[in-house]
Write an enzyme that holds these catalytic residues in place. Structure first.
Site, short mmCIF file in Angstrom:
data_model
loop_
_atom_site.label_atom_id
_atom_site.label_comp_id
_atom_site.label_asym_id
_atom_site.label_seq_id
_atom_site.Cartn_x
_atom_site.Cartn_y
_atom_site.Cartn_z
N PRO A 2 0.84 -1.21 0.00
CA PRO A 2 0.00 0.00 0.00
C PRO A 2 0.87 1.25 0.00
CG PRO A 2 -0.53 -1.45 1.86
CD PRO A 2 0.72 -1.99 1.23
N GLU A 3 0.51 2.21 -0.84
CA GLU A 3 1.22 3.48 -0.86
C GLU A 3 0.39 4.54 -0.13
OE1 GLU A 3 3.82 4.88 -3.53
OE2 GLU A 3 4.28 2.99 -4.54
N HIS A 93 -5.23 -15.45 8.22
CA HIS A 93 -4.18 -14.43 8.40
C HIS A 93 -4.66 -13.18 9.14
CE1 HIS A 93 -1.71 -16.87 5.85
NE2 HIS A 93 -2.47 -16.68 4.79
N ARG A 112 1.78 -11.78 4.94
CA ARG A 112 3.25 -11.83 4.96
C ARG A 112 3.84 -11.32 6.27
NH1 ARG A 112 5.51 -9.72 -0.68
NH2 ARG A 112 7.41 -10.53 0.25
#
Ligand SMILES: [Zn+2]
Length: 279
Positions: A2-3, A93, A112
């Site tokens: 994500p930016e 997750h 992750r």
């Protein structure tokens, strides 16, 4: 990953749904993400009222009435998922869940596990080890042509690398640096020190406009921010150069004048650009 515009959109979604509510229940499904969850996290936030939100670079700060702020970073793959709080199958997750007094839940999902969660005193947010060395916000007044020029003088690195340096400007990532350089007609390869002065005066507004448009594209209501899955953020990007290697450049006539969008690798990351108009 994500930016900044995406993180801003996630933050706005959290704000709209959670501001003013109390955290009725907090659950952790493991001991750590990138780093261990802070000691006593569940006890410290349970019962707290959520006073407000702030974004700093790509961090989200959830301010609680007890004087703590919950510091959240989405890492490479982190997502915030909103939904009604009801007993349901465990979400894959999902590592942290907050349930509010009005019957909503927000889950932090991160396959992750490069994301992070920490607690910091609200009064000392900017002194947190992850925030204290950050440069100014790209959309803030402190990020000006004068600031950027002063940080580029004498700097002999590619311009792209300088813009990714979080100490010069906070929160810019690969995608929006490529997009802003296209807008400013500056090559990612240009030696950074040559941008001090008039070119910085062109680049700073280009960076601000690129980010502002991307944030606006994320919408303005909770309905825009929440996917049907409950996931916060937005994914309908319309990039002009990023990921468009070999495609026609929107600014130029086709070959032989402009060969289209090119790609080079700088510090292990792809830069996309128009080789004709970006100098
Ligand atoms: Zn072109």
């Amino acid at each position: 990953m994500p930016e900044l515009p995406e993180v801003e959109t996630v933050m706005r979604g959290l704000r709209q749904r959670l501001e003013g509510r109390r955290i009725q229940r907090a659950v952790l499904h493991r001991a750590d993400l990138r780093w261990p969850f802070p000691e006593g996290l569940v006890q410290r936030i349970t019962g707290a009222r959520i006073e407000g939100f702030r974004r700093r670079a790509k961090y989200i700060l959830m301010r609680l009435d007890g004087g703590d702020s919950l510091l959240l970073h989405l890492g490479m793959s982190g997502r915030m998922v909103l939904g009604p709080a009801h007993p349901n199958a465990p979400v894959l997750h999902e590592h942290m869940v907050l349930e509010t007094d009005d019957g909503w839940r927000v889950g932090f999902v991160d396959p992750r596990r490069f994301g992070s969660v920490d607690l910091v005193s609200t009064a000392a947010e900017d002194g947190h080890r992850l925030l204290r060395d950050l440069g100014p916000e790209p959309l803030g007044e402190a990020f000006s042509a004068a600031h950027l020029s002063s940080r580029l003088v004498g700097r002999h690195t590619p311009l792209k690398s300088a813009l990714l340096d979080q100490k010069i400007v906070a929160g810019l990532g690969n995608i929006y640096v490529c997009e802003a350089l296209f807008r400013a007609r500056l090559s990612p390869r240009r030696d950074a020190h040559t941008v001090a002065g008039a070119r910085a005066a062109r680049l700073v507004p280009a960076i601000k406009a690129t980010l502002t448009e991307a944030i606006a594209a994320g919408g303005s209501s909770l309905r825009d921010y929440v996917q049907p899955s409950g996931e916060l953020g937005y994914f309908q990007h319309a990039w002009k150069v990023y990921g468009r290697e070999g495609e026609a450049c929107e600014r130029c006539p086709g070959p032989p004048v402009c060969e289209g969008i090119g790609r080079i690798v700088q510090s292990g990351r792809s830069s996309f650009f128009c080789g004709r108009t970006q100098r």
